[in-house]
Design a protein around this motif. Sequence first.
Motif, PDB file in Angstrom:
ATOM      1  N   TYR A 218      11.875  23.869  42.275  1.00  0.00           N
ATOM      2  CA  TYR A 218      12.769  22.870  41.697  1.00  0.00           C
ATOM      3  C   TYR A 218      12.129  22.355  40.410  1.00  0.00           C
ATOM      4  O   TYR A 218      10.964  22.665  40.124  1.00  0.00           O
ATOM      5  CB  TYR A 218      12.976  21.723  42.700  1.00  0.00           C
ATOM      6  N   PRO A 219      12.846  21.558  39.624  1.00  0.00           N
ATOM      7  CA  PRO A 219      12.244  21.061  38.374  1.00  0.00           C
ATOM      8  C   PRO A 219      10.938  20.310  38.574  1.00  0.00           C
ATOM      9  O   PRO A 219      10.022  20.412  37.747  1.00  0.00           O
ATOM     10  CB  PRO A 219      13.339  20.144  37.804  1.00  0.00           C
ATOM     11  N   ASN A 220      10.824  19.549  39.681  1.00  0.00           N
ATOM     12  CA  ASN A 220       9.622  18.748  39.890  1.00  0.00           C
ATOM     13  C   ASN A 220       9.048  18.886  41.298  1.00  0.00           C
ATOM     14  O   ASN A 220       8.291  18.021  41.742  1.00  0.00           O
ATOM     15  CB  ASN A 220       9.936  17.274  39.623  1.00  0.00           C
ATOM     16  N   ALA A 221       9.405  19.921  42.009  1.00  0.00           N
ATOM     17  CA  ALA A 221       8.915  20.132  43.375  1.00  0.00           C
ATOM     18  C   ALA A 221       8.993  21.615  43.711  1.00  0.00           C
ATOM     19  O   ALA A 221       9.628  22.403  42.992  1.00  0.00           O
ATOM     20  CB  ALA A 221       9.726  19.314  44.370  1.00  0.00           C
ATOM     21  N   THR A 222       8.345  21.993  44.830  1.00  0.00           N
ATOM     22  CA  THR A 222       8.342  23.396  45.260  1.00  0.00           C
ATOM     23  C   THR A 222       8.521  23.460  46.772  1.00  0.00           C
ATOM     24  O   THR A 222       7.920  22.687  47.517  1.00  0.00           O
ATOM     25  CB  THR A 222       7.017  24.085  44.871  1.00  0.00           C
ATOM     26  N   PHE A 223       9.369  24.392  47.191  1.00  0.00           N
ATOM     27  CA  PHE A 223       9.602  24.647  48.612  1.00  0.00           C
ATOM     28  C   PHE A 223       8.697  25.805  49.016  1.00  0.00           C
ATOM     29  O   PHE A 223       8.782  26.894  48.457  1.00  0.00           O
ATOM     30  CB  PHE A 223      11.075  24.992  48.826  1.00  0.00           C
ATOM     31  N   LEU A 224       7.813  25.564  50.000  1.00  0.00           N
ATOM     32  CA  LEU A 224       6.803  26.546  50.374  1.00  0.00           C
ATOM     33  C   LEU A 224       6.892  26.934  51.844  1.00  0.00           C
ATOM     34  O   LEU A 224       7.297  26.136  52.691  1.00  0.00           O
ATOM     35  CB  LEU A 224       5.398  25.974  50.126  1.00  0.00           C
ATOM     36  N   GLU A 225       6.466  28.163  52.111  1.00  0.00           N
ATOM     37  CA  GLU A 225       6.209  28.623  53.472  1.00  0.00           C
ATOM     38  C   GLU A 225       4.701  28.642  53.672  1.00  0.00           C
ATOM     39  O   GLU A 225       3.956  29.113  52.808  1.00  0.00           O
ATOM     40  CB  GLU A 225       6.774  30.027  53.672  1.00  0.00           C
ATOM     41  N   PHE A 226       4.241  28.092  54.813  1.00  0.00           N
ATOM     42  CA  PHE A 226       2.816  28.084  55.141  1.00  0.00           C
ATOM     43  C   PHE A 226       2.587  28.869  56.428  1.00  0.00           C
ATOM     44  O   PHE A 226       3.327  28.708  57.400  1.00  0.00           O
ATOM     45  CB  PHE A 226       2.315  26.655  55.370  1.00  0.00           C
ATOM     46  N   ASP A 290      17.040  15.854  57.869  1.00  0.00           N
ATOM     47  CA  ASP A 290      16.472  15.081  56.759  1.00  0.00           C
ATOM     48  C   ASP A 290      15.879  15.980  55.683  1.00  0.00           C
ATOM     49  O   ASP A 290      15.900  15.641  54.493  1.00  0.00           O
ATOM     50  CB  ASP A 290      15.450  14.056  57.259  1.00  0.00           C
ATOM     51  N   LEU A 291      15.387  17.167  56.071  1.00  0.00           N
ATOM     52  CA  LEU A 291      14.885  18.101  55.062  1.00  0.00           C
ATOM     53  C   LEU A 291      16.024  18.810  54.343  1.00  0.00           C
ATOM     54  O   LEU A 291      15.893  19.180  53.168  1.00  0.00           O
ATOM     55  CB  LEU A 291      13.936  19.117  55.705  1.00  0.00           C
ATOM     56  N   ARG A 292      17.157  18.983  55.006  1.00  0.00           N
ATOM     57  CA  ARG A 292      18.349  19.521  54.329  1.00  0.00           C
ATOM     58  C   ARG A 292      18.847  18.539  53.269  1.00  0.00           C
ATOM     59  O   ARG A 292      19.237  18.932  52.160  1.00  0.00           O
ATOM     60  CB  ARG A 292      19.449  19.818  55.336  1.00  0.00           C
ATOM     61  N   LEU A 298      16.701  17.336  45.707  1.00  0.00           N
ATOM     62  CA  LEU A 298      15.847  18.040  44.754  1.00  0.00           C
ATOM     63  C   LEU A 298      16.654  18.923  43.814  1.00  0.00           C
ATOM     64  O   LEU A 298      16.272  19.118  42.656  1.00  0.00           O
ATOM     65  CB  LEU A 298      14.809  18.878  45.496  1.00  0.00           C
ATOM     66  N   LYS A 299      17.743  19.420  44.305  1.00  0.00           N
ATOM     67  CA  LYS A 299      18.610  20.275  43.480  1.00  0.00           C
ATOM     68  C   LYS A 299      19.120  19.522  42.263  1.00  0.00           C
ATOM     69  O   LYS A 299      19.332  20.093  41.183  1.00  0.00           O
ATOM     70  CB  LYS A 299      19.784  20.794  44.309  1.00  0.00           C
ATOM     71  N   PHE A 300      19.285  18.213  42.418  1.00  0.00           N
ATOM     72  CA  PHE A 300      19.798  17.392  41.330  1.00  0.00           C
ATOM     73  C   PHE A 300      18.682  16.658  40.578  1.00  0.00           C
ATOM     74  O   PHE A 300      18.948  15.732  39.803  1.00  0.00           O
ATOM     75  CB  PHE A 300      20.826  16.391  41.853  1.00  0.00           C
ATOM     76  N   ASP A 301      17.419  17.066  40.848  1.00  0.00           N
ATOM     77  CA  ASP A 301      16.281  16.556  40.087  1.00  0.00           C
ATOM     78  C   ASP A 301      16.217  15.027  40.100  1.00  0.00           C
ATOM     79  O   ASP A 301      16.192  14.368  39.067  1.00  0.00           O
ATOM     80  CB  ASP A 301      16.337  17.074  38.643  1.00  0.00           C
ATOM     81  N   ILE A 302      16.182  14.458  41.312  1.00  0.00           N
ATOM     82  CA  ILE A 302      16.151  12.997  41.441  1.00  0.00           C
ATOM     83  C   ILE A 302      14.737  12.462  41.264  1.00  0.00           C
ATOM     84  O   ILE A 302      14.535  11.292  40.975  1.00  0.00           O
ATOM     85  CB  ILE A 302      16.727  12.581  42.810  1.00  0.00           C
TER      86      ILE A 302
END
Length: 303
Positions: A218-226, A290-292, A298-302
């Motif tokens: 995302y513009p200011n975050a990242t969705f990761l698999e651990f 809540d994660l959805r 995040l999609k809207f760069d809040i």
Amino acid sequence: MNNQPILWEYRLQAEDSGQKYLSILLHKFHFSLKVLQHLKQGERVWVNGRFTYLTARGKEGELLSIQLFFDEEANIPGEDLPLDLLYEDEYILAVNKPVGQVVHPNHRYLTNTLGNAVIGYWERQGEHRLYRPIHRIDRNTSGVVVIAKNQFAHQQLAWQLERGQLHKRYYGFVQGVVRKKEGTIDNPIGLAPDSFIKRKVQPNGQPARTHFRVLHRYPNATFLEFILETGRTHQIRAHCEGLGHPLLGDDLYGGDPMLINRQALHSSVYAFLHPATGLPIVIRAPFPEDLRVLMKKLKFDIL
């Protein structure tokens, strides 16, 4: 699913001939000495339908039968609490733990824990068992927790855990944009100075390895698999802080709580070999609401 004698069986192979049954169970199937001690109490070991001693020697083709019966008094009080079951059989129980619930009672949380809920569920089924979680996840991490239903199952899964044969997959959202597509964090973790709770990457800590893969930026975050290779307390949280990308919502480790009021981390997949059959088992917990919601924000760069 009341407590009934569980029968574990094995047909001896050529390489087992001349071996003591004790040795076969100990070395080939990794029965613990504690479990073997229980088997010596009463007539719990048979060969071809006849009682035998663990010290007797086997022959190819024999059917070795073990009665695994563990009727035990609960070690914590049961409570009638909601329980989101993902899987259950005679050996294991897997649940989807909600955010805010502690896995095991402690001095701060004596009631309303996952342990109280599991014991209460078993009591309503007429079962008498000890609470034996194979692993723990933090109070504000959601997702899969696996509980052994008897001493044998616990010992077998603990053996897999020690040897890295249990595979745990998490999903999380971290602050900032992670540039590497994938990588491994191989940094030891220990208790942070002046803290009884927080962990920190430090040279004199315990070895800890976390594999990660970027699923979306995302513009200011990242969705990761651990994927965890070790299971240290707060491992993902401490490793993410050490990288300069703390989990969103994780204020203990420097995460921004503006968009979500808990660490944005979910225990999604737990894979292992069934303690009795040896067949692969994969437990999945659905992605929490809540994660959805966080994903949409995040999609809207809040941030």
